[in-house]
Design an enzyme around this catalytic site. Sequence first.
Site, PDB file in Angstrom:
ATOM      1  CG  ASP A  77      38.091  42.734  37.082  1.00 53.52           C
ATOM      2  OD1 ASP A  77      38.903  41.887  36.627  1.00 53.52           O
ATOM      3  OD2 ASP A  77      37.329  42.482  38.038  1.00 53.52           O
ATOM      4  CD  GLU A 105      40.062  37.434  39.939  1.00 52.84           C
ATOM      5  OE1 GLU A 105      40.289  36.448  40.642  1.00 52.84           O
ATOM      6  OE2 GLU A 105      40.261  38.606  40.350  1.00 52.84           O
TER       7      GLU A 105
HETATM    8 ZN   LIG Z   1      43.871  38.823  40.222  1.00 52.04          ZN
HETATM    9 ZN   LIG Z   2      42.671  40.412  42.704  1.00 50.23          ZN
END
Ligand SMILES: [Zn+2]
Ligand SMILES: [Zn+2]
Lengths: 480, 480
Positions: free
Chosen positions: B106, B171
């Site tokens: 992501d 993340e």
């Molecule tokens: Zn990263």
């Molecule tokens: Zn990042």
Amino acid sequence: MSVEETLKPLFKEIETLKPNFIERLKTAVSIPSVSGDESLRPRVFEMADFLKRELTKLGAHDIQLRDLGIQPPPVNDPSLKLPPIVLARYGDDSSKKTVLVYGHYDVQPALKEDGWSTDPFTLKEIDGKLYGRGSTDDKGPVMGWLNAIEAHRQSGVEFPVNLVMCFEGMEESGSLGLEELIQKEAKKYFNGVDAVCISDNYWLGTKKPVLTYGLRGCNYYQIKVQGPGADLHSGVFGGIIHEPMTDLISVMGKLVDSKGKILIPGVSEMVAPVTDKEDEIYEKIEFDVDELNSAAGSDTAIYQDKKQILMHRWRFPSLSLHGIEGAFSGGGAKTVIPAKVTGKFSIRTVPDMDSAKLDKLVFKYIEEQFAKLKSPNTFKVELIHDGNYWISDPFNENFTAAKKATKLVWGVEPDLTREGGSIPITLTFQDELHTSVLLLPMGMGDDGAHSINEKLNTSNYVNGVKTLASYLHYYGAGEK
Amino acid sequence: MSVEETLKPLFKEIETLKPNFIERLKTAVSIPSVSGDESLRPRVFEMADFLKRELTKLGAHDIQLRDLGIQPPPVNDPSLKLPPIVLARYGDDSSKKTVLVYGHYDVQPALKEDGWSTDPFTLKEIDGKLYGRGSTDDKGPVMGWLNAIEAHRQSGVEFPVNLVMCFEGMEESGSLGLEELIQKEAKKYFNGVDAVCISDNYWLGTKKPVLTYGLRGCNYYQIKVQGPGADLHSGVFGGIIHEPMTDLISVMGKLVDSKGKILIPGVSEMVAPVTDKEDEIYEKIEFDVDELNSAAGSDTAIYQDKKQILMHRWRFPSLSLHGIEGAFSGGGAKTVIPAKVTGKFSIRTVPDMDSAKLDKLVFKYIEEQFAKLKSPNTFKVELIHDGNYWISDPFNENFTAAKKATKLVWGVEPDLTREGGSIPITLTFQDELHTSVLLLPMGMGDDGAHSINEKLNTSNYVNGVKTLASYLHYYGAGEK
Ligand SMILES: [Zn+2]
Ligand SMILES: [Zn+2]
Ligand SMILES: [Zn+2]
Ligand SMILES: [Zn+2]
């Protein structure tokens, strides 16, 4: 004939007209003239039209709805018109004194959903209290002046003064345009005014009527501290750069102590000493710490005795820290190092503080505190708003007339009070018309202006009309 | 045959495949897999599907797109699904060591209007730099692992280890679900893992490659001070009640000085002393104060020399004041006395600070400071978030392999760095899999992850593939 004799038939007429007076207030409250809500602006204009109609019916003359033009930004509708200031006269006898009365016909917002027990725009009498938005702030008092005229006309009692009325429709939204109008009309529409009476505040408590002779001023400051070019992550930069928040909090922490003592040298030295006469005034006032605690909703009063509380509310300065612009202000945890933060605080001013001298003391002290930090961040302290304190001699002719009127109607001497906040227009009237201004409240301390379930006791409304009328008579009976 | 001999045909193949690698990254960047934008969630899933397709083509096996269920509130769409964690294996030879590699697919949000010179979701090579959102964070490194597999297949060089891949899609939005998955799979999918390599950070500067062996932790606190029942007007209450802001600012002002020194007793005593070996590490690192000033966008560094700056970023604690919830935070002048204010600050933690002991010191100190104020306001200090620091032995087998790989590819010994921020998942891998974790970055310090014009130098991308592959060879060549 004595003033008291003259007033007897007038008071009788006021009792008779009580249903009319309530009906008049009911109509006024039914118009949601919320100046702060752009979508309701037409209703503010409707309220001005209602006033014009009533004034015409009552025989007022020279009625003018003064166009103030377009409301300046920020507004949603760039062509939004300001509501007019309603000017009118009643009586035009050069042998009589002239009294200017001020009030406002706009109100605070109100929604049933906010927690009102009744519909805010339907005046409802319950247990001797008239509930509705604007009942006490300020439609009750404005109707009070109209009611006083009606009572004179119906009773045949001669009106004792020339009345100049000035009713604005933007008081709850910063009184836009009013100051300019007063300046412009000082020598025109307001020419020859001998005294000003504003009925737009409240008794201190619920037991004793008051007259108000002082208001604190307010100097509002901001401290800007700027470091990095943009907000930074505390993981990467924490510990290796001078953080603006650290500097700002350090400086803000040195302005006032937990007991409210202002730590800026020279400020308290500017405050006028308490005189014996003044001390006596405080002695007599009805008030106690329980009233303060109940108003604050907490048990966090700094002073426990009446005199200390009232003096620190009214005649000593105070410093409040309001907040910080640019810092993290949301819920949860954000690990930001804000790049540019602006701390806000204000000082309530009192006689004989000089506003410009105060600014200098404030700037000097804060600059010194910041210099001690030896921080490479840039720093600026500035005044962003000020309004002077106002103080009147509560023993002058204007106040004396109001004192007699209150004593006659309520059977007690009014307490002489001040207020901690500012009503900037009071000072403008005093300075521009070079005359005494009197704050003569109608409602009580628990009326809830600006909050839900705003009310005006029916007895305060009716006795208020008597008080306003009597005040005009006592004042009119004096030397011209 | 030596590792270097083995790698020769592989490196040649990597040069040949360079156009393919760039094409692969271009496709990845073209999918706007922004986890923080709910409306783009389908594109995050699309990115997981793209990975699955690529991994299948490259001969990976046991490919699983792990469903993590519904995203917990706060969300706009209560049925919003979390993107899957992509698990895959390459190689299954019990005589080889097993290396787990982690990355995320992501990306941060990006809009051309934010100031990008090129379309953020179209990878564009200009002057040897590959511009595009995710180029360096973290699609470049993730593609790097895939490219390494492809190079082995094309060149016929035997893959030196069993590879376990773990690529997440959340993340940039808190790694929701990852920690639970690691715990659950420690003895299952991740069973037998000998070492972990995370390629999701950056060189310290732009000249020298680095290996990262430490991260600071973070304990985030809030101080709540409450007084009045509701916000009050400073005109009415200023000077007569204990204002919560005064108390809060006073306490916040006693936590850290302008030079970043933490004023809470006992905190610095918990910090591990600098060892000679560590001191040597700092000596060698390429960095200067100009790099810090340019990154901060200001000239406000506390320390001027390299070693002090880096030590205070990486191995000493820091305390940042983030802001205040409940105070006035807007523009202009508002004369409010806030009734309830919550100050936020955090401490970056380092070895050997004990998180629970730190909490105790913080609470005790703040309680003492508040007690000194003798304020009747209510007060509470609490920890609202914590994440432990992470530190590895940079001389162990895992780091040694990475050091040899870097030296071989870049011709210099990598600097051994830490980071000031936290990557909580590093510690989770280490603790749950009982193994060494290595942070092996691909990009440079000026890549602009999370900002506009994010880029990855083409040479870093290609040499990065060589480095990742070499690392696996050096590590695989060691004793099992
Ligand atoms: Zn990263
Ligand atoms: Zn990042
Ligand atoms: Zn009012
Ligand atoms: Zn009002």
